[in-house]
Design a protein around this motif. Structure first.
Motif, short mmCIF file in Angstrom:
data_model
loop_
_atom_site.label_atom_id
_atom_site.label_comp_id
_atom_site.label_asym_id
_atom_site.label_seq_id
_atom_site.Cartn_x
_atom_site.Cartn_y
_atom_site.Cartn_z
N ASN A 141 1.03 -1.12 -0.18
CA ASN A 141 -0.11 -0.03 0.46
C ASN A 141 1.12 1.66 -0.04
OD1 ASN A 141 -2.60 1.67 0.13
ND2 ASN A 141 -2.10 1.38 2.65
N PRO A 142 0.86 2.06 -0.51
CA PRO A 142 -0.03 2.47 -1.65
C PRO A 142 0.24 2.26 -3.30
CG PRO A 142 0.44 4.28 -1.01
CD PRO A 142 1.78 3.25 -0.76
N LEU A 143 1.39 1.56 -3.20
CA LEU A 143 2.38 1.78 -5.07
C LEU A 143 1.91 0.14 -5.73
CD1 LEU A 143 5.12 4.06 -4.23
CD2 LEU A 143 3.22 4.64 -4.98
N LEU A 144 1.50 -1.19 -4.86
CA LEU A 144 1.41 -2.17 -5.14
C LEU A 144 2.51 -3.20 -5.32
CD1 LEU A 144 -1.94 -2.42 -5.09
CD2 LEU A 144 -1.69 -0.89 -6.04
N LYS A 145 3.68 -2.51 -4.81
CA LYS A 145 4.47 -3.26 -4.99
C LYS A 145 4.75 -4.96 -4.79
CE LYS A 145 7.38 1.33 -4.95
NZ LYS A 145 8.85 1.12 -4.28
N VAL A 146 5.19 -5.81 -5.78
CA VAL A 146 5.10 -6.89 -5.21
C VAL A 146 6.64 -7.39 -4.24
CG1 VAL A 146 4.96 -9.09 -6.06
CG2 VAL A 146 4.00 -7.49 -7.30
N TYR A 147 6.54 -8.17 -3.11
CA TYR A 147 7.60 -8.98 -2.84
C TYR A 147 7.30 -10.35 -2.95
CZ TYR A 147 7.94 -3.91 -0.55
OH TYR A 147 8.26 -3.15 -0.37
N ASP A 148 8.69 -11.21 -2.73
CA ASP A 148 8.59 -12.02 -2.98
C ASP A 148 7.79 -13.20 -1.84
OD1 ASP A 148 9.39 -14.92 -3.54
OD2 ASP A 148 11.29 -14.23 -4.12
N VAL A 149 7.20 -14.25 -1.97
CA VAL A 149 6.57 -14.14 -0.78
C VAL A 149 7.29 -15.41 -0.22
CG1 VAL A 149 4.16 -15.76 0.66
CG2 VAL A 149 4.45 -13.42 -1.22
N LYS A 150 7.62 -16.56 -1.47
CA LYS A 150 8.38 -17.62 -1.26
C LYS A 150 9.59 -17.01 -0.60
CE LYS A 150 6.75 -21.59 -3.40
NZ LYS A 150 6.33 -22.00 -4.94
N GLY A 151 10.74 -16.44 -1.40
CA GLY A 151 12.06 -16.27 -1.22
C GLY A 151 11.88 -16.15 0.59
N ILE A 152 10.93 -14.88 0.60
CA ILE A 152 11.49 -14.29 1.52
C ILE A 152 11.17 -14.89 2.97
CG2 ILE A 152 9.93 -12.33 3.75
CD1 ILE A 152 9.97 -10.30 1.04
N SER A 153 9.89 -15.43 2.90
CA SER A 153 9.74 -16.92 3.63
C SER A 153 10.96 -17.31 4.27
CB SER A 153 8.26 -17.44 3.96
OG SER A 153 7.14 -16.21 3.63
N GLN A 154 11.46 -18.66 2.94
CA GLN A 154 12.28 -19.10 3.11
C GLN A 154 13.79 -18.49 3.92
OE1 GLN A 154 12.86 -20.54 -0.53
NE2 GLN A 154 11.69 -22.15 -0.75
N LEU A 155 14.23 -16.92 3.65
CA LEU A 155 15.18 -16.60 4.51
C LEU A 155 14.96 -16.13 5.56
CD1 LEU A 155 16.87 -14.28 4.47
CD2 LEU A 155 15.71 -12.62 4.76
N ALA A 156 14.05 -15.87 5.98
CA ALA A 156 13.23 -15.94 8.00
C ALA A 156 13.28 -17.33 8.15
CB ALA A 156 11.60 -15.44 7.68
N GLU A 157 13.26 -18.25 7.86
CA GLU A 157 12.84 -19.71 8.69
C GLU A 157 14.59 -20.37 8.30
OE1 GLU A 157 10.96 -23.24 6.25
OE2 GLU A 157 11.52 -24.46 8.20
#
Ligand SMILES: *Cc1c(COP(=O)(O)O)cnc(C)c1O
Length: 390
Positions: A156-172
């Motif tokens: 919000n509000p620029l509708l940027k897209v983040y890598d859900v799988k990549g970021i979640s794997q990084l966190a794990e």
């Protein structure tokens, strides 16, 4: 308690079916199609395993909503609370202690940003705002005391897209809990738990409600994390009553229908606006010109009902909003009606102008939440207000 009136293997059912049926409480008196509403806040304690009470988050109507949301987000367990911010504050207070550190993206809902600014520091919790959308940007922000990585996509509000799988794997990999604000996508377009995220948060006030008349928040996660968060929620006390839960359940039955129409309308309008001479730029992940288009295609089933655009003529956003006849300039999003807001004056007013401009939020940026009306009618209103008509 017996949820789920139908006897099929529930997990095999598609989302539109889950919206209608998942979690429904059997009506043993009338055999009716809807969950009965259990309004009592005073309930018996003899011969029962567990005391039910709204602030224990275990009443039948609360659990019916949680069961439906778990089915939609493929979660094991969840919690429904009184607002999206209550979901965020409940999760943060449950998972963080003084001395801990949180990684947050910089393109974030204004209220979440303000929560970090005003509350986290006060609690002795440090945070870093990540600039940039890449997994590497997040990786660099993780410290030895980082406990939580919090992100939001599309943003919000620029509708940027983040890598859900990549970021979640990084966190794990780094031993950090990942949490996503999935409000903009809704469970119909994006299911982060299936991509490895630990906690999904929703401002239910938006798409899940869908009619701009309810306020609630949701957390969907594993059994283990839900147990931790529920303890905190009981202490902070942001519970919902049975009537609101009934209204939420009713709203969720049409979620799939509504969001599919909003996806279609938004894509159509984004394409039309992109070629309009009065528009400088359209931000919508469904457009091929959007930098996150391919990533969005890989992790979303639809591109959502939110878009934003910049006007060619600077300083004209307010005048543009005043010229609209059908589309209303009102706050919030996710309802059946198309609305516009000016983030610089509304959702992001708590940021300084310099911070806003640095985050790419121009003064003349207009954000639109596309409704379920006929797309041609919405387009006509936009074109009329843009004033350089076709
Ligand atoms: C509205 C919103 C919130 C906050 O939810 P409330 O229900 O207003 O507390 C959080 N994140 C996003 C993306 C939102 O749109």
């Amino acid at each position: 308690m017996v949820f789920c009136k139908f006897s099929m293997d529930q997990s095999k059912l598609k989302l539109a079916t889950q919206c209608v049926h998942a979690g429904t409480i059997s009506d043993t008196i009338e055999a009716g199609v809807n969950s009965p509403i259990f309004v009592s806040t005073a309930t018996g304690f003899l011969d029962r395993q567990e005391n039910t009470y709204p602030r224990y988050f275990n009443t039948p109507n609360q659990q019916a909503v949680v069961a439906k949301l778990c089915a939609l987000e493929q979660g094991e367990a969840g919690l429904v609370v009184s607002s999206g911010m209550a979901a965020i504050s409940t999760a943060f207070s449950a998972l963080l202690s003084p001395g801990d550190h949180v990684v947050l993206q910089d393109q974030i809902y204004g209220g979440t940003y303000h929560f970090a600014l005003a509350q986290l520091k006060k609690l002795g919790i440090d945070y870093t705002l990540v600039q940039g959308t890449s997994v590497d940007n997040f990786s660099e922000a993780i410290q030895s005391n980082t406990k939580l990585l919090y992100f939001e996509t599309p943003s919000n509000p620029l509708l940027k897209v983040y890598d859900v799988k990549g970021i979640s794997q990084l966190a794990e990999a780094r031993g950090v809990i990942s949490m996503i604000d999935n409000t903009f996508a809704s469970p119909i377009n994006q299911n982060p738990l299936a991509m490895g995220t630990d906690i999904v948060m929703h401002s239910g006030t938006k798409y899940l409600s869908g009619h701009s008349d309810l306020c609630f928040g949701a957390l969907i996660t594993s059994e283990k994390l839900q147990q931790i968060m529920i303890k905190s929620a009981v202490d902070w006390g942001s519970s919902l009553n049975a009537i609101t839960c009934h209204q939420i359940e009713r709203s969720l039955k049409t979620l799939s229908l509504r969001v599919q129409r909003q996806n279609e309308n938004a894509l159509f309008l984004a394409k039309e606006l992109e070629r309009h001479p009065a528009i400088k730029k359209v931000h919508y992940p469904g457009l091929e010109s959007h930098p996150g288009h391919n990533l969005a295609k890989s992790q979303m089933d639809g591109f959502g009902g939110m878009l934003s655009f910049e006007l060619n003529q600077e300083g004209d956003a307010v005048a543009f909003c005043k010229r609209l006849k059908l589309i209303q300039p009102v706050l919030s999003l996710g309802g059946v009606e198309t609305i516009v807001s000016i983030p610089g004056l509304t959702s992001h007013i708590k940021m300084s102008r310099e911070e806003r401009l640095a985050a790419g939020i121009a003064d003349d940026l207009v954000r639109m939440s596309v409704g379920i009306e006929d797309a041609e009618d919405i387009l006509q209103d936009l074109v009329g207000a843009l004033g350089m008509g076709e």
